[in-house]
Design a protein around this motif. Sequence first.
Motif, PDB file in Angstrom:
ATOM      1  N   SER A   5       0.814  -1.219   0.000  1.00  0.00           N
ATOM      2  CA  SER A   5       0.000   0.000   0.000  1.00  0.00           C
ATOM      3  C   SER A   5       0.849   1.272   0.000  1.00  0.00           C
ATOM      4  CB  SER A   5      -0.958   0.004   1.190  1.00  0.00           C
ATOM      5  OG  SER A   5      -0.265   0.136   2.405  1.00  0.00           O
ATOM      6  N   ARG A   6       2.095   1.175   0.448  1.00  0.00           N
ATOM      7  CA  ARG A   6       2.988   2.342   0.475  1.00  0.00           C
ATOM      8  C   ARG A   6       3.746   2.538  -0.834  1.00  0.00           C
ATOM      9  NH1 ARG A   6       4.480   0.698   6.273  1.00  0.00           N
ATOM     10  NH2 ARG A   6       5.988  -0.704   5.331  1.00  0.00           N
ATOM     11  N   ARG A   7       3.889   1.481  -1.621  1.00  0.00           N
ATOM     12  CA  ARG A   7       4.782   1.487  -2.787  1.00  0.00           C
ATOM     13  C   ARG A   7       4.526   2.674  -3.727  1.00  0.00           C
ATOM     14  NH1 ARG A   7       4.249  -3.758  -4.536  1.00  0.00           N
ATOM     15  NH2 ARG A   7       5.848  -4.307  -3.046  1.00  0.00           N
ATOM     16  N   ALA A   8       3.297   2.855  -4.192  1.00  0.00           N
ATOM     17  CA  ALA A   8       2.986   3.921  -5.154  1.00  0.00           C
ATOM     18  C   ALA A   8       3.165   5.299  -4.523  1.00  0.00           C
ATOM     19  CB  ALA A   8       1.566   3.758  -5.686  1.00  0.00           C
ATOM     20  N   LYS A   9       2.800   5.423  -3.264  1.00  0.00           N
ATOM     21  CA  LYS A   9       2.941   6.708  -2.570  1.00  0.00           C
ATOM     22  C   LYS A   9       4.412   7.105  -2.463  1.00  0.00           C
ATOM     23  CE  LYS A   9      -1.197   5.842   0.211  1.00  0.00           C
ATOM     24  NZ  LYS A   9      -1.610   4.635  -0.454  1.00  0.00           N
ATOM     25  N   THR A  19      12.027  14.099   0.377  1.00  0.00           N
ATOM     26  CA  THR A  19      12.722  13.184   1.259  1.00  0.00           C
ATOM     27  C   THR A  19      11.641  12.331   1.922  1.00  0.00           C
ATOM     28  OG1 THR A  19      14.498  14.752   1.673  1.00  0.00           O
ATOM     29  CG2 THR A  19      14.203  13.002   3.294  1.00  0.00           C
ATOM     30  N   VAL A  20      11.760  11.033   1.821  1.00  0.00           N
ATOM     31  CA  VAL A  20      10.733  10.131   2.341  1.00  0.00           C
ATOM     32  C   VAL A  20      11.141   9.647   3.730  1.00  0.00           C
ATOM     33  CG1 VAL A  20       9.367   8.057   1.904  1.00  0.00           C
ATOM     34  CG2 VAL A  20      10.184   9.427  -0.014  1.00  0.00           C
ATOM     35  N   VAL A  21      10.327   9.999   4.724  1.00  0.00           N
ATOM     36  CA  VAL A  21      10.581   9.632   6.112  1.00  0.00           C
ATOM     37  C   VAL A  21       9.423   8.758   6.594  1.00  0.00           C
ATOM     38  CG1 VAL A  21      10.896  10.499   8.466  1.00  0.00           C
ATOM     39  CG2 VAL A  21      11.829  11.779   6.525  1.00  0.00           C
ATOM     40  N   GLY A  22       9.752   7.606   7.160  1.00  0.00           N
ATOM     41  CA  GLY A  22       8.739   6.733   7.738  1.00  0.00           C
ATOM     42  C   GLY A  22       8.685   6.939   9.244  1.00  0.00           C
ATOM     43  N   VAL A  23       7.477   7.039   9.769  1.00  0.00           N
ATOM     44  CA  VAL A  23       7.282   7.125  11.216  1.00  0.00           C
ATOM     45  C   VAL A  23       6.451   5.913  11.619  1.00  0.00           C
ATOM     46  CG1 VAL A  23       6.353   8.467  13.133  1.00  0.00           C
ATOM     47  CG2 VAL A  23       7.355   9.636  11.169  1.00  0.00           C
ATOM     48  N   PHE A  24       7.009   5.102  12.511  1.00  0.00           N
ATOM     49  CA  PHE A  24       6.350   3.865  12.920  1.00  0.00           C
ATOM     50  C   PHE A  24       6.102   3.899  14.421  1.00  0.00           C
ATOM     51  CE2 PHE A  24       6.404  -0.624  14.243  1.00  0.00           C
ATOM     52  CZ  PHE A  24       5.430  -1.127  13.396  1.00  0.00           C
ATOM     53  N   PHE A  25       4.842   3.771  14.795  1.00  0.00           N
ATOM     54  CA  PHE A  25       4.479   3.711  16.207  1.00  0.00           C
ATOM     55  C   PHE A  25       4.463   2.239  16.599  1.00  0.00           C
ATOM     56  CE2 PHE A  25       2.947   7.712  14.681  1.00  0.00           C
ATOM     57  CZ  PHE A  25       3.228   8.587  15.710  1.00  0.00           C
ATOM     58  N   ASP A  26       5.521   1.809  17.262  1.00  0.00           N
ATOM     59  CA  ASP A  26       5.707   0.405  17.625  1.00  0.00           C
ATOM     60  C   ASP A  26       4.964   0.126  18.930  1.00  0.00           C
ATOM     61  OD1 ASP A  26       6.550  -2.179  17.695  1.00  0.00           O
ATOM     62  OD2 ASP A  26       8.669  -1.728  17.988  1.00  0.00           O
ATOM     63  N   CYS A  27       3.673  -0.125  18.802  1.00  0.00           N
ATOM     64  CA  CYS A  27       2.801  -0.309  19.966  1.00  0.00           C
ATOM     65  C   CYS A  27       2.184  -1.705  19.911  1.00  0.00           C
ATOM     66  CB  CYS A  27       1.716   0.760  19.967  1.00  0.00           C
ATOM     67  SG  CYS A  27       0.653   0.706  21.419  1.00  0.00           S
ATOM     68  N   PRO A  28       2.534  -2.582  20.839  1.00  0.00           N
ATOM     69  CA  PRO A  28       1.953  -3.917  20.852  1.00  0.00           C
ATOM     70  C   PRO A  28       0.428  -3.861  20.978  1.00  0.00           C
ATOM     71  CG  PRO A  28       3.782  -3.772  22.408  1.00  0.00           C
ATOM     72  CD  PRO A  28       3.491  -2.382  21.941  1.00  0.00           C
ATOM     73  N   THR A  60       2.812  -2.961   8.771  1.00  0.00           N
ATOM     74  CA  THR A  60       4.145  -3.485   8.499  1.00  0.00           C
ATOM     75  C   THR A  60       5.171  -2.397   8.765  1.00  0.00           C
ATOM     76  OG1 THR A  60       3.202  -4.841   6.727  1.00  0.00           O
ATOM     77  CG2 THR A  60       5.588  -4.578   6.737  1.00  0.00           C
ATOM     78  N   ARG A  61       6.197  -2.744   9.532  1.00  0.00           N
ATOM     79  CA  ARG A  61       7.267  -1.793   9.859  1.00  0.00           C
ATOM     80  C   ARG A  61       7.933  -1.336   8.557  1.00  0.00           C
ATOM     81  NH1 ARG A  61      11.201  -0.970  14.316  1.00  0.00           N
ATOM     82  NH2 ARG A  61       9.824  -2.219  15.611  1.00  0.00           N
ATOM     83  N   PHE A  64      14.205   0.498   4.788  1.00  0.00           N
ATOM     84  CA  PHE A  64      14.953   1.322   3.844  1.00  0.00           C
ATOM     85  C   PHE A  64      14.838   0.787   2.421  1.00  0.00           C
ATOM     86  CE2 PHE A  64      17.181   2.312   7.858  1.00  0.00           C
ATOM     87  CZ  PHE A  64      16.928   3.666   7.882  1.00  0.00           C
ATOM     88  N   GLU A  65      14.631  -0.517   2.269  1.00  0.00           N
ATOM     89  CA  GLU A  65      14.504  -1.119   0.944  1.00  0.00           C
ATOM     90  C   GLU A  65      13.300  -0.564   0.182  1.00  0.00           C
ATOM     91  OE1 GLU A  65      14.991  -2.953   3.785  1.00  0.00           O
ATOM     92  OE2 GLU A  65      17.093  -3.375   3.383  1.00  0.00           O
ATOM     93  N   GLU A  66      12.318  -0.025   0.913  1.00  0.00           N
ATOM     94  CA  GLU A  66      11.131   0.549   0.270  1.00  0.00           C
ATOM     95  C   GLU A  66      11.394   1.930  -0.310  1.00  0.00           C
ATOM     96  OE1 GLU A  66       7.291   0.085   2.467  1.00  0.00           O
ATOM     97  OE2 GLU A  66       8.673  -0.580   4.035  1.00  0.00           O
ATOM     98  N   GLY A  67      12.491   2.555   0.096  1.00  0.00           N
ATOM     99  CA  GLY A  67      12.793   3.890  -0.400  1.00  0.00           C
ATOM    100  C   GLY A  67      12.788   4.962   0.667  1.00  0.00           C
ATOM    101  N   PHE A  68      12.570   4.576   1.929  1.00  0.00           N
ATOM    102  CA  PHE A  68      12.639   5.552   3.015  1.00  0.00           C
ATOM    103  C   PHE A  68      14.080   5.993   3.207  1.00  0.00           C
ATOM    104  CE2 PHE A  68       8.752   3.252   4.188  1.00  0.00           C
ATOM    105  CZ  PHE A  68       7.891   4.321   4.370  1.00  0.00           C
TER     106      PHE A  68
END
Length: 92
Positions: A5-9, A19-28, A60-61, A64-68
């Motif tokens: 779902s992130r690929r095209a964006k 500059t592509v920055v990913g923010v991940f809220f790692d919440c169980p 999904t976390r 960097f391979e995605e382009g972030f």
Amino acid sequence: MTVKSRRAKIKKLVDYGYTVVGVFFDCPADVAEQRRNDRAIRTGKSIPASVIGTMSTQLTRPSFEEGFEQIIVITPESGTVNEMGKWKDGHG
């Protein structure tokens, strides 16, 4: 979000020079569930439990391979931000 779902964006952002920055809220899921319950008690409003379950299985976390170029991970336990990567222009 998933990788798919992130690929095209991400591609669009890169194509436009962002500059592509990913923010991940790692919440169980159990922490999210507890917060959901606490919020319902405090505010009288609640998100259905099924939404928490569905979102936790689809999330999904970022990698960097995605382009972030930078990935920021925020964890609930410590309340800290864990930054990985560098800004393209040297900031960060």
